[in-house]
Design a protein around this motif. Sequence first.
Motif, short mmCIF file in Angstrom:
data_model
loop_
_atom_site.label_atom_id
_atom_site.label_comp_id
_atom_site.label_asym_id
_atom_site.label_seq_id
_atom_site.Cartn_x
_atom_site.Cartn_y
_atom_site.Cartn_z
N UNK A 42 0.83 -1.22 0.00
CA UNK A 42 0.00 0.00 0.00
C UNK A 42 0.87 1.26 0.00
N UNK A 43 1.99 1.21 0.68
CA UNK A 43 2.90 2.36 0.69
C UNK A 43 3.55 2.54 -0.69
N UNK A 44 3.91 1.43 -1.33
CA UNK A 44 4.41 1.51 -2.70
C UNK A 44 3.33 2.08 -3.63
N UNK A 45 2.09 1.68 -3.39
CA UNK A 45 0.99 2.20 -4.20
C UNK A 45 0.88 3.72 -4.04
N UNK A 46 0.97 4.21 -2.83
CA UNK A 46 0.92 5.65 -2.61
C UNK A 46 2.06 6.36 -3.34
N UNK A 50 1.44 8.81 -6.65
CA UNK A 50 1.93 10.18 -6.58
C UNK A 50 2.87 10.49 -7.74
N UNK A 51 3.80 9.57 -7.99
CA UNK A 51 4.74 9.76 -9.10
C UNK A 51 4.00 9.82 -10.44
N UNK A 52 3.05 8.94 -10.64
CA UNK A 52 2.31 8.89 -11.90
C UNK A 52 1.50 10.16 -12.11
N UNK A 87 -7.05 -1.91 -2.06
CA UNK A 87 -6.21 -0.70 -2.14
C UNK A 87 -6.98 0.46 -1.52
N UNK A 88 -6.25 1.38 -0.94
CA UNK A 88 -6.88 2.60 -0.46
C UNK A 88 -7.40 3.37 -1.67
N UNK A 89 -8.42 4.18 -1.45
CA UNK A 89 -8.87 5.03 -2.57
C UNK A 89 -7.72 5.95 -2.99
N UNK A 90 -7.77 6.36 -4.24
CA UNK A 90 -6.72 7.25 -4.72
C UNK A 90 -6.78 8.57 -3.98
N UNK A 91 -5.61 9.10 -3.68
CA UNK A 91 -5.51 10.41 -3.04
C UNK A 91 -5.83 11.47 -4.08
N UNK A 92 -6.18 12.67 -3.62
CA UNK A 92 -6.41 13.74 -4.59
C UNK A 92 -5.17 13.93 -5.46
N UNK A 93 -5.41 14.24 -6.70
CA UNK A 93 -4.30 14.41 -7.64
C UNK A 93 -3.39 15.56 -7.21
N UNK A 94 -2.12 15.34 -7.40
CA UNK A 94 -1.15 16.40 -7.15
C UNK A 94 -0.87 17.09 -8.47
N UNK A 175 11.24 12.91 -5.21
CA UNK A 175 10.75 11.53 -5.28
C UNK A 175 11.40 10.65 -4.20
N UNK A 176 12.69 10.80 -4.01
CA UNK A 176 13.36 10.03 -2.96
C UNK A 176 12.85 10.44 -1.58
N UNK A 177 12.59 11.73 -1.39
CA UNK A 177 12.06 12.18 -0.09
C UNK A 177 10.70 11.54 0.20
#
Length: 193
Positions: A42-46, A50-52, A87-94, A175-177
């Motif tokens: 789930x953390x990888x999914x977040x 975010x990256x996508x 999966x958690x729902x998608x977070x608001x788009x960044x 991204x690393x942060x």
Amino acid sequence: MSSSPVLEALRQSTAARHHRIEAASRVEERLRDPAARAAVMRRFLDLHRSAEARTAPWDGALRTLGYRPEPRSPLIVAGLAELDETARPEAPAVRGGPFGEAIGWVYVTEGSMLGGRIMRRSMIADGIGLQGLGFLDPWGDATGIRWRAFLRAMEDACASGQAAQDDVLKGGCDAFDLACALLVPTRPTECVA
């Protein structure tokens, strides 16, 4: 392919962050543990969502440069389903930034594929079940080809003025942060550069 000035600058600017996350995250250890696997996924999914979101506006530009973006978040969602997890729902788009920042984000996510291949091979060698972990190495033997295509695209984008090197460095560091904040289990302060 010899190392480019952009790649060298990116490696230097992200080296400490990369080292901290590798040293503190214990990702492979946690993915090997069936009780911890879904939470780590789930953390990888977040991270990948975010990256996508940051890179999607630039997918066409990357394709023009010879690199084909392929999102990993659907693979992680499918992996969670294999584990009977949701999966958690998608977070608001960044909001995405400049093209160079998107390239920095892709550097981190595409580069993680190399690590995913190593983890997968290690787990296979140790007899660890891979249920849900298809996202670690989805491209198989094409991983290196994709990596080299990305590096050429990054180099060409900077050489042609489509992307600024400083933006690439910022995107890679950001991204690393985020990866460190999401994947280091107990002490995210270890991620601060």
